[in-house]
Design a protein around this motif. Structure first.
Motif, mmCIF file in Angstrom:
data_model
loop_
_atom_site.group_PDB
_atom_site.id
_atom_site.type_symbol
_atom_site.label_atom_id
_atom_site.label_comp_id
_atom_site.label_asym_id
_atom_site.label_seq_id
_atom_site.Cartn_x
_atom_site.Cartn_y
_atom_site.Cartn_z
ATOM 1 N N GLU A 110 -10.759 -5.501 6.168
ATOM 2 C CA GLU A 110 -10.500 -5.142 4.750
ATOM 3 C C GLU A 110 -11.149 -3.755 4.280
ATOM 4 O OE1 GLU A 110 -9.301 -7.029 2.216
ATOM 5 O OE2 GLU A 110 -8.229 -7.901 3.626
ATOM 6 N N LEU A 111 -12.272 -3.290 4.941
ATOM 7 C CA LEU A 111 -12.758 -2.037 4.236
ATOM 8 C C LEU A 111 -11.794 -0.944 5.088
ATOM 9 C CD1 LEU A 111 -15.047 -0.459 3.427
ATOM 10 C CD2 LEU A 111 -16.131 -0.410 5.871
ATOM 11 N N LEU B 15 -8.049 3.968 -0.933
ATOM 12 C CA LEU B 15 -8.817 4.966 -1.717
ATOM 13 C C LEU B 15 -8.231 6.213 -1.447
ATOM 14 C CD1 LEU B 15 -11.238 5.849 -3.430
ATOM 15 C CD2 LEU B 15 -12.465 5.819 -1.233
ATOM 16 N N ARG C 6 -8.545 -1.211 4.775
ATOM 17 C CA ARG C 6 -7.585 -1.356 3.706
ATOM 18 C C ARG C 6 -8.213 -0.885 2.362
ATOM 19 N NH1 ARG C 6 -3.260 -4.043 1.394
ATOM 20 N NH2 ARG C 6 -3.763 -4.841 -0.700
ATOM 21 N N ASP C 7 -9.394 -0.919 2.233
ATOM 22 C CA ASP C 7 -9.764 -0.493 0.957
ATOM 23 C C ASP C 7 -9.941 1.221 1.101
ATOM 24 O OD1 ASP C 7 -10.473 -2.750 0.089
ATOM 25 O OD2 ASP C 7 -12.601 -2.718 0.267
ATOM 26 N N GLU D 11 0.827 -1.308 0.097
ATOM 27 C CA GLU D 11 -0.058 0.019 -0.052
ATOM 28 C C GLU D 11 0.943 1.177 -0.102
ATOM 29 O OE1 GLU D 11 -2.886 0.108 3.139
ATOM 30 O OE2 GLU D 11 -2.947 -2.096 2.968
#
Length: 155
Positions: free
Chosen positions: A61-62, A69, A64-65, A27
């Motif tokens: 996971e959210l 973003l 990470r998203d 990331e």
């Protein structure tokens, strides 16, 4: 040799005491300035799964998203304010760890002081009424109550 072990143990404890960052190596942005901005923005965004953790600290996971973003918008050339506005428009003000005091949030910010003021007013009326009508004293006992009290005290 003992001193090395002691220093090693101290460094290990110090490293464990630092806040855990969940940012994965894939990331991280190549540009250190953009990565620093991304980290700063991530500290102000709430993980919607973990509640009071920032997306920078969460392994969900959210989160990470959301981190991806944020980085995607920064690479696209958005300013910090534009990135935050984009995410708030998409997920709502709940995603902010420190929501603003305007709009519908004014009721939430005003609820605490209003509750305190109401409690002080109610306490004032209660104390005023209590002072105006003193309760019964020992002298106000009926003859029957006084006899019962004397009987209890003799035992």
């Amino acid at each position: 040799m003992n001193m090395r072990r002691l220093i090693g143990a101290a460094l290990t404890v110090a490293a464990l005491a630092l806040p855990a960052m969940a940012v994965q190596p894939d990331e991280v942005l190549d540009d250190p300035a953009l990565e620093a901005r991304a980290r700063e923005l991530s500290q102000d965004l709430r993980c919607l799964v973990c509640r009071n953790e920032s997306i920078d600290e969460s392994n969900a996971e959210l989160a990470r998203d959301l981190r991806l973003l944020v980085r995607e918008r920064l690479v696209a050339g958005d300013s910090d304010a534009e990135v935050m506005d984009f995410i708030v428009a998409r997920y709502g003000e709940y995603v902010l760890l420190r929501p603003g005091t305007g709009g519908s949030n004014i009721m939430l910010w005003a609820a605490g002081p209003a509750g305190l003021l109401l409690a002080l007013i109610v306490a004032g009326f209660y104390l005023r009424r209590r002072a105006a009508s003193p309760g019964r004293s020992e002298d106000d006992l009926s003859a029957q109550e006084q006899a019962r009290l004397d009987e209890i005290l003799k035992d």
